[in-house]
Write a protein that holds these residues in place. Structure first.
Motif, short mmCIF file in Angstrom:
data_model
loop_
_atom_site.label_atom_id
_atom_site.label_comp_id
_atom_site.label_asym_id
_atom_site.label_seq_id
_atom_site.Cartn_x
_atom_site.Cartn_y
_atom_site.Cartn_z
N GLN A 1 15.21 10.42 6.41
CA GLN A 1 16.04 10.28 5.22
C GLN A 1 16.39 8.80 5.04
O GLN A 1 16.65 8.09 6.03
N VAL A 2 16.41 8.36 3.79
CA VAL A 2 16.75 6.99 3.45
C VAL A 2 17.89 7.01 2.44
O VAL A 2 17.84 7.74 1.46
N GLN A 3 18.90 6.20 2.67
CA GLN A 3 20.01 6.09 1.74
C GLN A 3 19.92 4.73 1.04
O GLN A 3 19.65 3.70 1.69
N LEU A 4 20.15 4.75 -0.25
CA LEU A 4 20.10 3.53 -1.06
C LEU A 4 21.42 3.35 -1.77
O LEU A 4 21.90 4.27 -2.44
N VAL A 5 22.01 2.16 -1.63
CA VAL A 5 23.28 1.87 -2.27
C VAL A 5 23.11 0.64 -3.16
O VAL A 5 22.77 -0.44 -2.68
N GLU A 6 23.35 0.85 -4.47
CA GLU A 6 23.20 -0.23 -5.44
C GLU A 6 24.54 -0.87 -5.75
O GLU A 6 25.59 -0.23 -5.64
N SER A 7 24.50 -2.11 -6.20
CA SER A 7 25.69 -2.81 -6.66
C SER A 7 25.27 -3.88 -7.65
O SER A 7 24.10 -4.26 -7.72
N GLY A 8 26.26 -4.34 -8.44
CA GLY A 8 26.01 -5.48 -9.31
C GLY A 8 25.91 -5.19 -10.79
O GLY A 8 25.74 -6.11 -11.58
N GLY A 9 25.99 -3.94 -11.20
CA GLY A 9 25.92 -3.65 -12.62
C GLY A 9 27.19 -4.07 -13.33
O GLY A 9 28.15 -4.53 -12.72
#
Length: 115
Positions: free
Chosen positions: A1-9
């Motif tokens: 399993q891979v978790q992806l966390v975005e930021s910056g919008g």
């Protein structure tokens, strides 16, 4: 399993810039492709840009010359520098990780380009 966390919008005026970041964690394979896709209201999700672990990049025609994708393999991060933003760039932007046929998505971050 891979978790992806975005930021910056966020909200930016036409002609402005934003930088999106995505951090991957979990079972990361060294050979992979990471990238950004976007989905505007009423439209299908579309590719924005991808970059593989060898730093080969691919851009949608609509963002070529304006957006730059980069990655840090040691930190498992991928960034998207967005310049000269246009109202038509408004969408939810999703980080993507792909290894073979296995793919994972982030939760998405809203980018709104408006005066």
């Amino acid at each position: 399993q891979v978790q992806l966390v975005e930021s910056g919008g966020g909200l930016v005026q036409p002609g402005g810039s934003l930088r999106l970041s995505c951090a991957a964690s979990g079972k990361i394979f060294s050979i992979n492709t990471m990238g950004w896709y976007r989905q505007a209201p009423g439209k299908q999700r579309e590719l924005v840009a991808t970059i593989d672990s060898g730093a080969s990049t691919n851009y949608a025609d609509s963002v070529k010359g304006r957006f730059i994708i980069s990655r840090n393999n040691a930190k498992n991060t991928v960034d998207l520098q967005m310049n000269s933003l246009k109202p038509e760039d408004t969408a939810v932007y999703y980080c993507n990780y792909r290894f073979g046929v296995v793919t994972f998505w982030g939760q998405g971050t809203q980018v709104t380009v408006s005066s």
